[in-house]
Motif scaffolding. Sequence first.
Motif, PDB file in Angstrom:
ATOM      1  N   ARG A 733       3.526  -2.241  44.164  1.00 59.69           N
ATOM      2  CA  ARG A 733       2.861  -3.530  44.314  1.00 59.69           C
ATOM      3  C   ARG A 733       1.900  -3.810  43.172  1.00 59.69           C
ATOM      4  O   ARG A 733       1.384  -4.912  43.023  1.00 59.69           O
ATOM      5  N   HIS A 734       1.605  -2.812  42.332  1.00 59.20           N
ATOM      6  CA  HIS A 734       0.674  -2.991  41.228  1.00 59.20           C
ATOM      7  C   HIS A 734       1.389  -2.774  39.881  1.00 59.20           C
ATOM      8  O   HIS A 734       0.871  -2.116  38.976  1.00 59.20           O
ATOM      9  N   HIS A 735       2.600  -3.368  39.726  1.00 56.37           N
ATOM     10  CA  HIS A 735       3.375  -3.097  38.519  1.00 56.37           C
ATOM     11  C   HIS A 735       2.816  -3.794  37.274  1.00 56.37           C
ATOM     12  O   HIS A 735       3.271  -3.523  36.168  1.00 56.37           O
ATOM     13  N   PHE A 736       1.851  -4.687  37.419  1.00 57.52           N
ATOM     14  CA  PHE A 736       1.274  -5.346  36.245  1.00 57.52           C
ATOM     15  C   PHE A 736       0.215  -4.465  35.572  1.00 57.52           C
ATOM     16  O   PHE A 736      -0.168  -4.734  34.445  1.00 57.52           O
ATOM     17  N   ASP A 737      -0.214  -3.421  36.245  1.00 55.33           N
ATOM     18  CA  ASP A 737      -1.257  -2.528  35.712  1.00 55.33           C
ATOM     19  C   ASP A 737      -0.575  -1.363  35.024  1.00 55.33           C
ATOM     20  O   ASP A 737       0.188  -0.608  35.642  1.00 55.33           O
ATOM     21  N   ARG A 738      -0.812  -1.197  33.703  1.00 56.98           N
ATOM     22  CA  ARG A 738      -0.123  -0.169  32.935  1.00 56.98           C
ATOM     23  C   ARG A 738      -0.414   1.226  33.483  1.00 56.98           C
ATOM     24  O   ARG A 738       0.500   2.051  33.612  1.00 56.98           O
TER      25      ARG A 738
END
Length: 816
Positions: A733-738
């Motif tokens: 759910r947090h795939h935008f955070d590298r």
Amino acid sequence: MKIRTQYTFWRRLLSKLVNLETISKNILNLTLISFTLILFYTGNLQIAIAHDAHGRRGWVAQPVQTHYFDHITLFSQGRITRFTQMPIRVYISPILKESPYLPEIRYAMQEWHTASEGNIRFEETEAPRNADIRVSWGHSGLHADFQDMRLGSAELTRLKDTKQIVAQDPADASPPFTVEVILMLEGDGTIGELSQKEMRTVCLHEFGHAIGLWGHSPHPSDISYPTATVQHPSARDITTLRKLYNTPLNTPQHDIAIKVLTSEIEAKPYAEKRKRLRHHYLLGTVYFDEGNTEAAIGSFLTCQALDAKFQPAIEKLIQVYHETGKTHDAIALLEKRITQKPSPADYNTLGIFFYERKEAEKAIQAFEKALHIAPYHKAARRNLHQLLRAKGFKALAAKDFETATTTFKRVIRMDPLDAPTYQLMGNGYAQVGQFETAINYYQKAIDINPVDALTKHHLAECYNNYGVALRNRGEWDAAIEAYRNALLLMPTLGVARTNLGDAFTRKAKAHNEAGELDEAANAYLELKKLYPNELHIRNLLGELYLKKGDYAEALSAFQHVYNITPNAAHALHNLIAAYHHYARSLSDTEEYITAIQLLQKALRLAPTDLNLRLSLANAYQGAGDYERATIEVSRVLAQEPENPQAKEEEINLRIRRGNALMGQRQYAAAIAEFEGIPESKRNTEIYNTLGYLYLVEGEHQKALAGFETVLQKDPINMPAFRNLLSLESQLIRHHFDRIKRDTLTKVRCALALTLIKRKQTNAAIEKYQSALKSKSEEMNPLLIETGKQLANWFQQYGNTENRERVLRWVEERSSR
């Protein structure tokens, strides 16, 4: 020096056949009748022949002498015979006590007391057996010629031989003789009732003999003169008495006595026969006591030559022959006398001689002949009993019970109500271990004589021994019943009480070892009834209750012991153990409040007991009082920093607090508790819990580290696997955070390895493919390493296709 009297001879002789009834003190016997054969019975065969202790008038007076010391052992076989203990106990017969002459008897005692300046003291006693001197009434009889005086006589009877003078304090010595004084209240027809003066003289004279003046003074003015008439001891009497009591008991004066008697014989070769008999007889007794048996025999044979029917000499000859090993000659004399005049006494003595020669059948025949003449002759009857009993006992010893029973029945036929024989039969069977039969015979004896304390004592001992036999066979209940029967008969029989306690103890132990704890407890309770004040029994009960898990009863038992012995270390130890066990059992059933109360009481008794504090800390934890639990653990660690249990409890306390906080959704505080646990003490469960808490708090990398640690320890750990899946879902759910994308890649690599180890091949490949979608070059080393591990696993299990497939992916990733 040794005095051998006929009494001693017969007593030694009889002791071989029967058990003589011993008298606790050696006493002096003064009897009226001189040289008289006395046959008496004291429960076993006893024969005594005593000789006259008195001479006759006729010695040449020596007025210049101040004493007559040389004459005082003529009638005591040539040795000093006197009392060494004061007071001298005197028994006066009831007839004399009721007579008008009692004051004269007491007058005589007082006179000698005064004459000795108080050194000789008398004390009257009501018990003849305890008396040193017995005074009784009598009359002249067959041996009147050998009386001391016409109005009285004295006789010495020795009760033991003492060859050597006893080297002991005279004050501690008991006289080896008794004295019996017999007074003539009426004369022989030539005189009437005695006057006070006559009676005083007689009493003074006879008491003089009794206290040791065993001879007659040649001076008419002395009280020891044969036909004295004086009323007080003379100066010569007193001087002689003083010299006597300054001479040790049993001091030999054989040479002096022999010289005096020999002089009398030589000076009066034609004296009347009665006097010559007396002198030769007395000379023989002195020789015999001196040990000169040949001279003694010569003197007694001279008596026989003077009068073939002179019985004292015959009796002495029989004694001398017997004691010098010439029993054959003694038997010949007896048989000759029996031929002339059969008597039960002689047959009885003959039976004894045969018995000594181990000719039991001849002995039995002799005793039976004695009983044929006198059916109620006690000595012969008792000796026949003894022989038959001996035969029965011999059969019992050989376990020939048939012969034993037959023999004993023969004895019983002689007297069907013979309780002592039943008792002896009981003794015999008891000695060979036939306790049940013995009990039966003892009971028959008691049925005949219910008040016989001795038989009851033997029966009690038999029951006790029977109990021991039963106990050794493990028959506890039967043994206990036997011991109780013994105590019913004889409550003071300590060994039976001890054995009863031992039986209860052994019974309890046997039940305990068999796991029959209730039965064991009942046995200990019976033991406690027997010994209500014995604390070790309560300790045993307490230990058993602990083993049963009956902690309340254990606590009660140990508390009782501690209350009585508060300073005893074991009492305190047991009480604390009871408190501890009881509290722990309550904690196990979640009764924490009561457990805490018990542990607090225990700690008041032993405030430095660390185990109690740790258990208290545990109980506080169970009750949810973590603050107090922490305090108790801290106290333990302060006292013993390296205490392993305290450290473990500290960890448990953190886990419980952490779990409680986690349940309250205080995740950060829970994390702090679990992080406080040293890594070396963390197990997979703790790491899983920490990983879960990190996951909840969004600390994904820490969560991953925790789950990986678990999987390193346990590659197929299911909770860790599921937690990784949850972590993966959350990171997606947090795939935008590298950073989170890289963490997701790590999680998928870890899942791939976990799945392959769980043998879920396809799922592992799929998870690895998902990880390869990462475009981060920083993840290349991890992806390459994970691929190699997967390839190696496929190679190990021969899955070539998947191995090559994974290696291609690894090569592609490496070429970027």
